[in-house]
Design a protein around this motif. Structure first.
Motif, PDB file in Angstrom:
ATOM      1  N   ALA A 108       0.844  -1.190   0.000  1.00 11.76           N
ATOM      2  CA  ALA A 108       0.000   0.000   0.000  1.00 11.76           C
ATOM      3  C   ALA A 108       0.879   1.239   0.000  1.00 11.76           C
ATOM      4  CB  ALA A 108      -0.903  -0.005   1.228  1.00 11.76           C
ATOM      5  N   PHE A 109       0.715   2.090  -1.030  1.00 16.66           N
ATOM      6  CA  PHE A 109       1.493   3.325  -1.111  1.00 16.66           C
ATOM      7  C   PHE A 109       0.708   4.531  -0.630  1.00 16.66           C
ATOM      8  CE2 PHE A 109       3.803   0.468  -3.738  1.00 16.66           C
ATOM      9  CZ  PHE A 109       5.119   0.784  -3.476  1.00 16.66           C
ATOM     10  N   ASN A 110      -0.566   4.327  -0.375  1.00 13.07           N
ATOM     11  CA  ASN A 110      -1.362   5.407   0.220  1.00 13.07           C
ATOM     12  C   ASN A 110      -2.474   4.780   1.066  1.00 13.07           C
ATOM     13  OD1 ASN A 110      -3.386   4.603  -1.619  1.00 13.07           O
ATOM     14  ND2 ASN A 110      -2.726   6.117  -3.134  1.00 13.07           N
ATOM     15  N   GLU A 111      -3.203   5.629   1.731  1.00  9.07           N
ATOM     16  CA  GLU A 111      -4.241   5.130   2.639  1.00  9.07           C
ATOM     17  C   GLU A 111      -5.349   4.397   1.911  1.00  9.07           C
ATOM     18  OE1 GLU A 111      -5.949   7.743   5.618  1.00  9.07           O
ATOM     19  OE2 GLU A 111      -3.931   8.569   5.934  1.00  9.07           O
ATOM     20  N   ALA A 112      -5.654   4.870   0.688  1.00 10.87           N
ATOM     21  CA  ALA A 112      -6.737   4.234  -0.071  1.00 10.87           C
ATOM     22  C   ALA A 112      -6.374   2.788  -0.409  1.00 10.87           C
ATOM     23  CB  ALA A 112      -7.024   5.029  -1.337  1.00 10.87           C
ATOM     24  N   GLN A 113      -5.106   2.568  -0.787  1.00  3.83           N
ATOM     25  CA  GLN A 113      -4.691   1.197  -1.088  1.00  3.83           C
ATOM     26  C   GLN A 113      -4.704   0.339   0.168  1.00  3.83           C
ATOM     27  OE1 GLN A 113      -0.918   1.856  -3.213  1.00  3.83           O
ATOM     28  NE2 GLN A 113      -1.813   0.768  -4.949  1.00  3.83           N
TER      29      GLN A 113
END
Ligand SMILES: Nc1ncnc2c1ncn2[C@@H]1O[C@H](COP(=O)(O)OP(=O)(O)O)[C@@H](O)[C@H]1O
Ligand SMILES: [Mg+2]
Ligand SMILES: [Zn+2]
Ligand SMILES: [Zn+2]
Length: 320
Positions: A108-113
């Motif tokens: 995950a590279f951001n919170e959405a991922q």
């Protein structure tokens, strides 16, 4: 893992098998397919000696006079279960590019991922065979692991729980149906098996020409599954909610209609691609996850990203 038992997944020395890491099966890319097979370390079953079943002792009271009695029944051995689930996995028809996909190796590279993985994992772990459960829809740019998460979820359901599942990329679905029509079959006949499978993943939702034929087919498939209370998972490159993407128009955060129009214009909306009817069904059937436009594309930037922008340590540890 549920399928592991003594004597399999390990070598005679007790060392864990390096090919399957003790899982007893492997999934490999073969051409454009992801295919599973029982690992060599687990082909010879020490439990049943290759018979495929075992005798299990039970106790029951058939009459009060005689009292409890012991008796033996035949049960499928763990190795039979393993063979069945591996065969079931091969019926899913997952694409080869995601043969290795699991929840653990999703980054995950951001919170959405991170949320996407969380939603998919939660779905997989709470799933109960035969009960209706809410699916999910992943929306986001190319190469952000949407198909990866679909594959990890279906793999979990099939291998761990023996659920019957299918994966279908939407343009292949349309092509199959078109071919079926030419052979004189009805649309219903062709989508029959897909409407009945316990869990179906439809990838690339919104793709295609949007012809009446495609729309009707999709509508029928989704309606059938919806009416039968069956779970459907989706992935799409089209955007879900225009509101979220809008930047506040002024200091008050008020957004003008002009801004709203501009946003709708540059974001291609799934709602417009599949139509209001299907979209509102999706809203009922699924938890929505939208990955932002700037989520990095793993296919293009794998090397660069791994060396230059490692994920924050917090993120990295979340999947482990
Ligand atoms: N966040 C991620 N973590 C790990 N692997 C990823 C991730 N995103 C993409 N990949 C890998 O990159 C390839 C393309 O990803 P894919 O799931 O097909 O992307 P999408 O369906 O979003 O276009 C696959 O091999 C996939 O396993
Ligand atoms: Mg994809
Ligand atoms: Zn092995
Ligand atoms: Zn056995």
């Amino acid at each position: 893992m549920a399928m592991r038992e003594t004597g399999v997944g390990t070598k005679a020395s007790g060392e864990v098998c390096r090919v399957c890491a003790g899982r007893t099966y492997v999934v490999e890319r073969q051409g454009d397919q992801a295919l599973a097979r029982v690992c060599g370390c687990s082909e010879n079953c020490p439990v049943c000696g290759g018979r495929g079943h075992v005798l299990v002792e039970r106790e029951a009271t058939f009459s009060q006079k005689v009292g409890p009695r012991r008796y033996e029944v035949m049960e499928p051995c763990g190795c039979t279960l393993r063979r069945r689930r591996v065969a079931l996995y091969n019926e899913v028809r997952l694409p080869g590019v995601v043969a290795h996909a699991s929840f653990d190796n999703y980054r995950a590279f951001n919170e959405a991922q991170d949320r996407g993985r969380g939603v998919a994992m939660h779905f997989g772990h709470q799933f109960v065979k035969g009960a209706t459960s809410k699916g999910f829809i992943l929306s986001g740019p190319v190469g952000t692991g949407k198909t990866h998460l679909l594959a990890a979820t279906l793999g979990h359901l099939v291998i761990e729980m023996g659920v019957r599942a299918r994966y279908v990329e939407i343009s292949l679905l349309y092509a199959t149906i078109r071919r079926g029509f030419q052979e004189g079959k009805s649309g219903g006949e062709i989508i029959g098996p897909l409407s009945e499978v316990e869990v179906l993943a439809i990838d690339e939702l919104g793709k295609g020409r949007g012809s009446p034929f495609e729309m009707e087919t999709l509508d029928e498939l989704i309606a059938r599954r919806y009416n039968a209370g069956r779970t459907t998972l989706f992935a799409t490159n089209y955007s879900l909610e225009p509101e979220r993407k809008a930047r506040p128009g002024g200091p008050t955060g008020y957004r003008t209609t002009e801004d709203a129009k501009a946003v709708v214009k540059d974001a291609e909306l799934l709602r417009e691609r599949v139509g209001e009817r299907i979209y509102s069904r999706l809203c009922e059937m699924c938890t929505f996850v939208e990955l932002p436009k700037d989520t990095p594309d793993r296919r293009r930037t794998r090397q660069e990203m791994d060396s230059l922008h490692p994920p924050p340590t917090g993120m990295r540890s979340m999947g482990r």
